[in-house]
Motif scaffolding. Structure first.
Motif, PDB file in Angstrom:
ATOM      1  N   SER A   9     -14.349  33.547 -63.726  1.00 50.93           N
ATOM      2  CA  SER A   9     -13.558  32.790 -65.166  1.00 50.93           C
ATOM      3  C   SER A   9     -14.358  33.030 -66.354  1.00 50.93           C
ATOM      4  O   SER A   9     -13.647  32.476 -67.398  1.00 50.93           O
ATOM      5  N   TYR A  97     -10.338  25.899 -69.860  1.00 47.44           N
ATOM      6  CA  TYR A  97      -9.895  25.085 -69.030  1.00 47.44           C
ATOM      7  C   TYR A  97      -9.371  23.562 -69.388  1.00 47.44           C
ATOM      8  O   TYR A  97      -9.260  22.866 -68.435  1.00 47.44           O
ATOM      9  N   PHE A 112      -6.763  29.314 -61.508  1.00 41.15           N
ATOM     10  CA  PHE A 112      -8.100  30.039 -60.500  1.00 41.15           C
ATOM     11  C   PHE A 112      -7.480  30.676 -58.956  1.00 41.15           C
ATOM     12  O   PHE A 112      -8.196  31.762 -58.752  1.00 41.15           O
ATOM     13  N   GLN A 141     -14.603  28.478 -59.376  1.00 37.57           N
ATOM     14  CA  GLN A 141     -12.422  29.373 -60.210  1.00 37.57           C
ATOM     15  C   GLN A 141     -12.805  30.328 -58.828  1.00 37.57           C
ATOM     16  O   GLN A 141     -11.277  31.152 -59.311  1.00 37.57           O
TER      17      GLN A 141
END
Ligand code: ADP
Length: 472
Positions: A9, A97, A112, A141
């Motif tokens: 991520s 996030y 995700f 993720q």
């Protein structure tokens, strides 16, 4: 040549909130020397999209969570990138996030999951004529990636790396259908975690192998104090678990070539950087050690204990500079400490400033309650800045305490604090001041640290060996 798809991520230098980005960014380059070709799959956040040079569309998926998803191939900073371009999921301002208000995006499970669905698609069909032998996911993720692939008859091997088990990617079970998960695996032996869907648990239960970022953290994860409720899962999979300590990017973090500082080869070269740092932060010259902190300001990092033990350091003529951002309470508490003339604080995130602190500080303080690996103590070692760390996780594995034996063997590199309490930290700060006052001993600590290998060579070899073992 082993072909590995890294699913992450975040990835430095494109997008970073913590150590995961550093690892994801440095590992592919280090693995190239070990006959591994790693391609990195990551979300197309605005910050990433802006930096893409001549992207080529290599995959189009018609509908994932209500929008078309394209995969763009590009090369940046030596990284072979595959970027998931899905504006409906990733084109947002704020943190990657969470929004500006600090609240996590409520569709994070979907965002995700999309990353993992693309990874599974690449595993099945290849991309651009390239088929991975191994798919390597990082943190929650990427947790659904091995879950989506687990019942494929022929599939690449899968690896999950835990960078921090505190983040688990929990979702309401109402999302099971939407996320394309097998409802029959919503059990203790599947991805169910106390009535929730856990992306991390899904990954840990379904990946062929699990790694984490130090040997001590691997052992700690099986204990309730560290396992965050997943200690049983880790214990169950203990024979598939390996601890491989992180390295640092030794091009970015090199005191002899660092453009953010006055470069130096020996500890003596730190003096100029220390004076410049004191001037930058308005601190006067002092006989005590200049201690620095470069950290997220969260409970994990134990900096509330530093607030309690700060008088010990200041009474001994020590100084403190903190660079960090995070909990508003901790930010305010550190700001308040600037009433002391020997304390300076910068609330914010600043790469260049972090280099100036690591170069100019005499010591770095990392009193974490838990620390899977930790990177700042590694930077510090390379820069002749003595680390004072908690005896936990990667901090335990990378710093050699000034025990009587290590001092006799002349191999000590820093100070380890145990138990991790404000009292023990105060005692350790006293030790630090005493050691600093003995210039011969202090120089030995600095030199030992600067000699310690902290780059990726050995650990990239360990990952390459793991991949090889998996596909043989
Ligand atoms: P974590 O991933 O838990 O935050 P690590 O020590 O593994 O901790 O990695 C943190 C990374 O983020 C390091 O590269 C560190 O230098 C960097 N960092 C943390 N806070 C700041 C900040 N305020 N400014 C610049 N860099 C920071």
């Amino acid at each position: 040549m082993i072909k590995v798809l890294s699913v992450t991520s975040e990835c430095a230098p494109l997008v970073k909130t913590g150590g995961l980005a550093d690892v994801a960014g440095a590992l592919p380059l280090a693995l190239a020397a070990h006959n591994v070709h790693m391609r990195t799959l990551l979300p197309g956040y605005p910050a990433v999209m802006k930096q893409l040079a001549k992207p080529k569309t290599v995959m189009t998926l018609a509908d994932i969570f209500g929008g078309t998803v394209r995969v763009l191939a590009s090369t940046i900073a030596g990284l072979d990138l595959l970027v998931v371009d899905a504006p409906h999921l990733f084109k947002r301002e704020g943190n990657i996030y969470s929004g500006y208000d600090g609240a996590e995006w409520n569709d994070n499970p979907e965002r995700f999951s999309a990353l993992c669905q693309v990874a599974a698609n690449i595993a099945r069909n290849g991309i651009d004529g390239w088929q991975p032998d191994v798919c390597h996911g990082h943190d929650w993720q990427a947790g659904l990636m091995p879950e989506y692939m687990r019942s494929d008859k022929k599939r690449p091997a899968t690896v999950m790396t835990i960078h921090n088990i505190a983040f688990q990617g929990l979702a309401d079970p109402i999302t099971i259908g939407k996320l394309g998960l097998d409802p029959y695996r919503f059990t203790r032996d599947g991805y169910e975690f106390w009535g929730k869907v856990s992306s991390l648990k899904a990954g840990l239960m379904s990946a062929d192998r699990i790694t984490t970022v130090s040997k001590t953290y691997a052992a700690e994860l099986m204990r309730p104090e560290f396992g965050m409720g997943l200690e049983g899962v880790i214990d169950k999979r203990r024979y598939s678990l390996t601890g491989i300590v992180n390295g640092i990017d030794d091009v970015v973090w090199n005191p002899t070539t660092d453009l953010a500082i006055t470069p130096y080869k020996t500890p003596a070269g730190k003096a100029k950087n220390k004076a410049a740092l004191q001037a930058e932060f308005g601190l006067e010259k002092s006989d005590g050690p200049l201690c620095v902190v470069v950290s997220r300001l969260t409970h994990q990092k134990g900096l509330d204990m530093l607030l309690q033990s700060l008088p010990t350091l200041l009474d001994r003529g020590g100084q403190l500079i903190v660079l960090g951002t995070g909990d508003s309470g901790l930010e305010a508490a550190f700001r308040a400490e600037t009433r002391h003339k020997n304390v300076a604080v910068h609330i914010g995130y600043d790469e260049d400033m972090s280099h100036r602190l690591i170069a100019g500080g005499d010591a770095i303080l990392v009193p974490s309650r838990f620390e899977p690996c930790g990177l700042t103590q590694l930077y510090a070692l390379r820069y002749g800045t003595v680390p004072l760390v908690s005896l936990t996780g990667g901090l335990a594995d990378t710093v050699i305490n000034t025990s009587a034996a290590a001092m006799a063997m002349k191999c000590a590199t820093g100070i380890q604090v145990t138990p991790v309490t404000a009292n023990a930290l105060s005692l350790a700060l006293t030790d630090l001041c005493d050691l600093y006052a003995n210039k011969t001993v202090w120089k030995m600590l600095q030199k030992n640290g600067m000699k310690q290998p902290v780059n990726w060579d050995a650990s990239a070899g360990a990952y390459a060996a793991l991949y090889k073992d998996l596909i043989k």
